[in-house]
Motif scaffolding. Sequence first.
Motif, short mmCIF file in Angstrom:
data_model
loop_
_atom_site.label_atom_id
_atom_site.label_comp_id
_atom_site.label_asym_id
_atom_site.label_seq_id
_atom_site.Cartn_x
_atom_site.Cartn_y
_atom_site.Cartn_z
N PRO A 163 33.14 -33.03 47.74
CA PRO A 163 34.23 -34.00 47.58
C PRO A 163 35.22 -33.54 46.52
N PRO A 164 36.49 -33.91 46.66
CA PRO A 164 37.49 -33.49 45.67
C PRO A 164 37.25 -34.14 44.32
N ALA A 165 37.58 -33.41 43.27
CA ALA A 165 37.53 -33.99 41.93
C ALA A 165 38.57 -35.10 41.83
N LEU A 166 38.36 -36.00 40.91
CA LEU A 166 39.25 -37.15 40.78
C LEU A 166 40.69 -36.70 40.54
N ASN A 167 40.87 -35.62 39.78
CA ASN A 167 42.24 -35.17 39.48
C ASN A 167 42.86 -34.36 40.62
N ASP A 168 42.09 -34.18 41.70
CA ASP A 168 42.61 -33.50 42.90
C ASP A 168 42.68 -34.46 44.08
N LEU A 169 42.50 -35.75 43.80
CA LEU A 169 42.41 -36.73 44.86
C LEU A 169 43.78 -37.30 45.22
N VAL A 170 44.16 -37.11 46.48
CA VAL A 170 45.35 -37.75 47.06
C VAL A 170 44.86 -38.46 48.31
N SER A 206 43.86 -34.90 50.29
CA SER A 206 42.48 -34.45 50.10
C SER A 206 41.46 -35.47 50.58
N ALA A 207 41.89 -36.70 50.92
CA ALA A 207 40.94 -37.70 51.38
C ALA A 207 41.65 -38.72 52.26
N ILE A 208 40.91 -39.23 53.24
CA ILE A 208 41.35 -40.40 53.99
C ILE A 208 40.47 -41.57 53.60
N GLU A 209 41.06 -42.74 53.56
CA GLU A 209 40.31 -43.96 53.27
C GLU A 209 40.39 -44.85 54.49
N LEU A 210 39.25 -45.09 55.13
CA LEU A 210 39.20 -45.89 56.34
C LEU A 210 39.09 -47.36 55.98
N MET A 211 40.01 -48.17 56.49
CA MET A 211 39.82 -49.61 56.37
C MET A 211 38.49 -49.97 57.03
N PRO A 212 37.90 -51.13 56.70
CA PRO A 212 36.50 -51.40 57.09
C PRO A 212 36.21 -51.17 58.57
N ILE A 213 35.07 -50.51 58.81
CA ILE A 213 34.72 -50.12 60.19
C ILE A 213 33.41 -50.75 60.64
N ALA A 214 32.79 -51.63 59.82
CA ALA A 214 31.60 -52.33 60.27
C ALA A 214 31.96 -53.26 61.42
N GLU A 215 31.02 -53.45 62.35
CA GLU A 215 31.29 -54.23 63.56
C GLU A 215 31.88 -55.59 63.22
N PRO A 476 50.63 -40.74 36.10
CA PRO A 476 49.19 -40.58 35.89
C PRO A 476 48.41 -41.49 36.84
N GLY A 477 47.37 -40.97 37.44
CA GLY A 477 46.56 -41.76 38.36
C GLY A 477 46.30 -41.01 39.65
N VAL A 478 45.59 -41.66 40.55
CA VAL A 478 45.32 -41.12 41.88
C VAL A 478 46.37 -41.69 42.83
N PRO A 479 47.23 -40.86 43.41
CA PRO A 479 48.25 -41.38 44.33
C PRO A 479 47.68 -41.69 45.70
N TYR A 519 51.60 -31.37 47.53
CA TYR A 519 51.30 -30.04 47.01
C TYR A 519 51.58 -29.95 45.51
N LEU A 520 52.65 -30.58 45.06
CA LEU A 520 52.92 -30.60 43.63
C LEU A 520 51.83 -31.34 42.87
N ARG A 521 51.45 -32.52 43.39
CA ARG A 521 50.45 -33.33 42.69
C ARG A 521 49.12 -32.60 42.59
N ARG A 522 48.74 -31.89 43.65
CA ARG A 522 47.46 -31.17 43.64
C ARG A 522 47.59 -29.76 43.07
N ASN A 523 48.80 -29.38 42.71
CA ASN A 523 49.06 -28.04 42.17
C ASN A 523 48.57 -26.96 43.14
N LEU A 524 48.78 -27.16 44.42
CA LEU A 524 48.27 -26.22 45.41
C LEU A 524 49.01 -24.90 45.41
N ASP A 525 50.24 -24.90 44.91
CA ASP A 525 50.99 -23.64 44.81
C ASP A 525 50.97 -23.07 43.40
N GLY A 526 50.33 -23.77 42.48
CA GLY A 526 50.18 -23.25 41.13
C GLY A 526 51.36 -23.47 40.20
#
Length: 706
Positions: A163-170, A206-215, A476-479, A519-526
């Motif tokens: 799983p992505p680190a918190l500072n790499d989480l979008v 780096s992540a998808i968040e699924l709205m509730p999927i329980a029956e 600052p934060g997780v976008p 890409y900027l937020r995750r610093n994917l291009d450095g």
Amino acid sequence: MLISTLARAVYRPSAGSLNPRLIGAVLAGAVLALVPATRAQSKRPGWGSTPYHDGQGTGVTFRVWAPNATSVYVPNQSNSWSTTATRLTQELTNGVADGIWSADVSPAFPGEQYKYYINYSGGSVWKHDPRARKVVSSSTGSGGNDIIYDPTAFNWGADNLAPPALNDLVVYELHIGTFYAPHSGVSGLFTDATNRLAYLQALGVSAIELMPIAEFPGSSSWGYNPADPYAADNYAYGGPDGLKALVKAAHARGIAVFLDVVHNHYGPTDLDLWDFDGWSGGGNGGGIYFYQDTTLCCTPYGSRPDYSRQPVRDYIQQNFQMWLDECHVDGFRWDTPGLMMNAGSTFIPDAATLISAITGMVSSNYPGKLNIAEDVMGYGFDSTWDTTFYTYVTPQLAPTNDSSRDVGAISYALTNNTRFNVAAGLSRVAFLESHDIVGDLNNGVRLVTAIDSTTPSGYRARKLSTLGAALTFTAPGVPMVFQGQDMLENQQFSSTRPVDWTKTNTYSRIVQLYHDLVYLRRNLDGYTPGLKGDQCSVLRFDNVNKFLAWQRWQSGSTNSTVVIANFAGVTRSGYNVVFPQAGTWYVHFNSDSTNYSTDFGNIGSTVVNASGTLITGSVTVGPYSALVLSQVPPQPQLTATQSSGSSIISWPLTYAAWALQSTPTPAGSSSQWATVSPAQYQTNATAVYFQASPTSGPAFYRLRRP
């Protein structure tokens, strides 16, 4: 949190009547009851229906908690839905009945439908298995049966995403039924969603968040009305194998999967947990799974589980373990844990203890997996939704008159967790859209519509909404973004309105802008390591000219990223800004670039030199625009030329220390890029070059800084 339910109009017949039957024979004027042989309690592990195949045979273990039952049976397809044929035995702990019933049933098999038939002192009831992993539907009537499901049968292959680190989480929040629904009038399936993972991978999240999927009841819902908490929705979404296929496919593309889970209430409809074993209790009723106390029993959305009962606490905690162990999810967004712990002004300590136990269990036993709360901090949560961030930002983007904007409110939201009035950091998730903000049940409004309800795709809406996006991704934060936000969606979210994927073409340049911000937020291009840091300070605040500049960096590092935002509809030229260090600052993002819209002005500095005692630099920023700068120079351009049947790959000599890498496909993961040995490099007066040998297929090259 609000609930959307569409009543079923389709009758699904069962495999036989669900009415009790009297099995007997008349002999010499007397009725002789045919009583099945008593089964021993199961010594095998597992709750609900758990298939087994071992040295003692093949079958299914059934286990259920029903302390007020006098007997429990398992009507199923094999026994023609008999209410007396397949009996469970009450388990004993130290010789004392503990309210748990179990048996190993050898004729049962995966895929077979079943239900529980529970006798109690006042009568009998048909019930869904509380731990059924798969159901035909949540209906409590005829045909709403459970399905024996083998949780070990799915082929996970080499699934092992870290799983992505918190500072790499979008985070990209989505709703399975509408994210991608290719068939008109029918909800999208888990497997349909896999067909849009390539888009999300390209976007860079780096992540998808699924709205509730329980029956849930019906064929469409937001999902916050769970009827069968252990069952991945089968009636509308495709069941547990579909969920697992989505998780596996997402992991293969480097995308984590978070589940939105609901344990502050269950129901309110199709709720077989209610009075489960025939006992209703006192007060408000509800039986063994719910508080009867009228002070604690009820929420605005459904009945609150009784967290004071150990079997209920186990039921909830083991639900989290099931999603982690069997479905390989990477973490959770908890729907209003504050509602678990608070019934009006009454605090519920048992709920607080349970929450801390579960977050502690996840943290200790599942390294890297995350827990995100909607409305509380602490209790072991890794981060919390800043649910009022948008109330500070969106009203300042919406006014037609620039003088009405309060840059002070934006500055506060930038540097503070607005929900809890503490310094902003990775302990908050920041967003301008979510299902609650833009959903029809809340009379929600999309960001572009809030800015310009008349022309939500017009210049002003595009400029100010993308300026808001730049703020979100650099604060600052997780976008987080909500489905469609990245393609300029202007219609309310509804559980019956699919995402309009044609907008990814219509507004492809806006999609590119969101890609670049990710890409900027995750610093994917450095270029922007500061955006992954934990520190933020305001460099310039000017409410007269509607101008704001801020610095992001990691503690202990001087490698800062600077963001400059102009919230006015006019260009600011030659505007002096204080910079954290002297030297050259390179612009890596300009939201006014024509790359993002042909009618943008392409106005703005590209390089800023900061100097002087105060270390200032002169900056130009286009209207309603943001710049992102750092002291990391842009990546040099590679040049390819043909010579004697081979290709010459060259780049400027000033980047001689950089490494050349190659791959047969540009979509490959980082592990597929191979570094070309520096021993093969040659130089001249201005460039470094490499002579590439002819290959049987395509080859792609890139430079990476040392």
